[in-house]
Enzyme design. Sequence first.
Site, PDB file in Angstrom:
ATOM      1  N   ARG A  28      55.407  16.467   7.823  1.00 13.42           N
ATOM      2  CA  ARG A  28      55.034  16.121   9.206  1.00 13.42           C
ATOM      3  C   ARG A  28      53.934  15.058   9.206  1.00 13.42           C
ATOM      4  O   ARG A  28      54.182  13.893   9.494  1.00 13.42           O
ATOM      5  CB  ARG A  28      54.589  17.386   9.972  1.00 13.42           C
ATOM      6  CG  ARG A  28      54.570  17.199  11.487  1.00 13.42           C
ATOM      7  CD  ARG A  28      53.356  16.471  12.006  1.00 13.42           C
ATOM      8  NE  ARG A  28      52.110  17.193  11.724  1.00 13.42           N
ATOM      9  CZ  ARG A  28      50.908  16.671  11.930  1.00 13.42           C
ATOM     10  NH1 ARG A  28      50.768  15.444  12.405  1.00 13.42           N
ATOM     11  NH2 ARG A  28      49.829  17.364  11.630  1.00 13.42           N
ATOM     12  N   ASP A  29      52.721  15.434   8.824  1.00 15.76           N
ATOM     13  CA  ASP A  29      51.599  14.485   8.868  1.00 15.76           C
ATOM     14  C   ASP A  29      51.899  13.299   7.942  1.00 15.76           C
ATOM     15  O   ASP A  29      51.510  12.157   8.226  1.00 15.76           O
ATOM     16  CB  ASP A  29      50.311  15.197   8.431  1.00 15.76           C
ATOM     17  CG  ASP A  29      49.060  14.600   9.047  1.00 15.76           C
ATOM     18  OD1 ASP A  29      49.123  13.473   9.548  1.00 15.76           O
ATOM     19  OD2 ASP A  29      48.007  15.275   9.025  1.00 15.76           O
ATOM     20  N   HIS A 220      41.674  21.179   7.797  1.00 16.25           N
ATOM     21  CA  HIS A 220      42.634  20.083   7.615  1.00 16.25           C
ATOM     22  C   HIS A 220      41.838  18.805   7.360  1.00 16.25           C
ATOM     23  O   HIS A 220      41.214  18.270   8.267  1.00 16.25           O
ATOM     24  CB  HIS A 220      43.468  19.993   8.901  1.00 16.25           C
ATOM     25  CG  HIS A 220      44.451  18.863   8.972  1.00 16.25           C
ATOM     26  ND1 HIS A 220      45.818  19.056   8.939  1.00 16.25           N
ATOM     27  CD2 HIS A 220      44.283  17.522   9.123  1.00 16.25           C
ATOM     28  CE1 HIS A 220      46.434  17.902   9.068  1.00 16.25           C
ATOM     29  NE2 HIS A 220      45.533  16.945   9.180  1.00 16.25           N
ATOM     30  N   HIS A 222      41.392  14.846   5.690  1.00 16.24           N
ATOM     31  CA  HIS A 222      41.982  13.602   5.173  1.00 16.24           C
ATOM     32  C   HIS A 222      41.017  13.012   4.153  1.00 16.24           C
ATOM     33  O   HIS A 222      39.799  13.169   4.267  1.00 16.24           O
ATOM     34  CB  HIS A 222      42.246  12.618   6.325  1.00 16.24           C
ATOM     35  CG  HIS A 222      43.458  12.990   7.111  1.00 16.24           C
ATOM     36  ND1 HIS A 222      44.655  12.329   6.987  1.00 16.24           N
ATOM     37  CD2 HIS A 222      43.676  13.988   7.995  1.00 16.24           C
ATOM     38  CE1 HIS A 222      45.552  12.897   7.788  1.00 16.24           C
ATOM     39  NE2 HIS A 222      44.993  13.912   8.405  1.00 16.24           N
ATOM     40  N   CYS A 253      47.219   9.873  11.162  1.00 17.53           N
ATOM     41  CA  CYS A 253      47.638   9.863  12.554  1.00 17.53           C
ATOM     42  C   CYS A 253      47.821   8.418  13.014  1.00 17.53           C
ATOM     43  O   CYS A 253      46.912   7.610  12.894  1.00 17.53           O
ATOM     44  CB  CYS A 253      46.576  10.551  13.409  1.00 17.53           C
ATOM     45  SG  CYS A 253      46.928  10.449  15.172  1.00 17.53           S
ATOM     46  N   ASN A 262      46.202  12.649   3.898  1.00 17.40           N
ATOM     47  CA  ASN A 262      45.617  13.990   3.824  1.00 17.40           C
ATOM     48  C   ASN A 262      45.107  14.230   2.411  1.00 17.40           C
ATOM     49  O   ASN A 262      45.523  13.558   1.467  1.00 17.40           O
ATOM     50  CB  ASN A 262      46.705  15.038   4.075  1.00 17.40           C
ATOM     51  CG  ASN A 262      47.150  15.078   5.505  1.00 17.40           C
ATOM     52  OD1 ASN A 262      47.997  14.294   5.913  1.00 17.40           O
ATOM     53  ND2 ASN A 262      46.578  15.971   6.267  1.00 17.40           N
TER      54      ASN A 262
END
Length: 336
Positions: A28-29, A220, A222, A253, A262
């Site tokens: 996803r990310d 979470h 990065h 993002c 990430n």
Amino acid sequence: MSAGPESLQRPVWQGHGRRIHMQEVGTRDGLQMEQAFVPTDDKIALVNALSATGLAKIEVTSFTSPTAIPALRDAEIVMREIERRPGVVYTALVPNLRGAERAIEARTDELNLVMSVSATHNIANLRMTQEQSFAALAQVVAVAQAAGVAVNVSLSCVFGCPMEGDVPEAAVLGWVQRFVDLGVGGITLCDTTGMAFPTQVAQVTAAARARWPGVDFTLHFHNTRGMGLANVLAAIDAGADRFDASLGGLGGCPYAPGASGNVCSEEIVHALGLMGYDTGVDLAALVAAAERLPELIGHDIPSQIVKAGPRLHLHPVPADFDAIRDRALQRERGGA
Ligand code: COA
Ligand code: ZN
């Protein structure tokens, strides 16, 4: 009492088998940022490979607008066709009610809702004010609860916004409170653009855990400024036990300037394993999955572990090692 040797013996950085839940967000990310559209069958195969590694949770895709995130326009098919392993939670990012309905229809285990603790980033990313987002998400939470589907809320820019700067801790905790009041059981504190630093992470993590001991907090991070692993360790020290990470270190993002990958799943699993934490993840299987990424996305990946191999991945000595050693030994005997 001396602080030196004593402090070295403190068990702070020793895992002692403590369980750390690794949650994969690469599909996803990671993939949401990629130019190349990864074919649906390859996405499904990738999720299936990840399922077999021992990860606790996989963020499979996002049910966003296909014009906003074209790379994930095949969310339904991917979510429906992956093989579900017992014990693995299959989650998906959902921006609004429409996304929630699509995700529930596709049998998603958990909806990961997103809003930003930065007013500016919320508008840039979600085209809504924070109050509009909250009202919309409250509706989504109600729909999910009625359908018996779990909800996690990811709060973006907790450790800083690339447009606004620092967001006060009280404001961050205020948003957590509002979602906890809705009955949400999981909250992710997101460092959307790699602005977090270890002492700040320890402070915020400890404050959140102390106030809501019954909530599952995920961190979470990065690795935008190289502080990813340090932040993970600081969060663990403050009691955190759930981390998002991305295979190969992909991610970012598209609506946050300067965002990049990430923290890398295999780097975190590798480091925590050495330190005695129990991630439950098979590092070799994870690395094998990461090694297939460059072919899928058409470029190199940040992963240091794919580049260098694990710490005890040993290399052969140079071809002329014996001759070099013999000359060195001769000089040693000659007393040179
Ligand atoms: N699934 C599918 N389509 C959706 C959708 C969803 N969840 N939400 C909106 N759409 C569609 C609408 O039907 C509309 O389609 P149309 O142009 O064919 O009529 C279009 O998207 C615009 O809808 P609108 O309600 O005006 O939403 P928007 O343009 O304000 O977009 C978001 C709002 C948040 C849904 C959209 O910007 C989005 O998905 N952004 C991605 C956020 C994200 O994932 N960021 C990275 C992760 S942090
Ligand atoms: Zn992210």
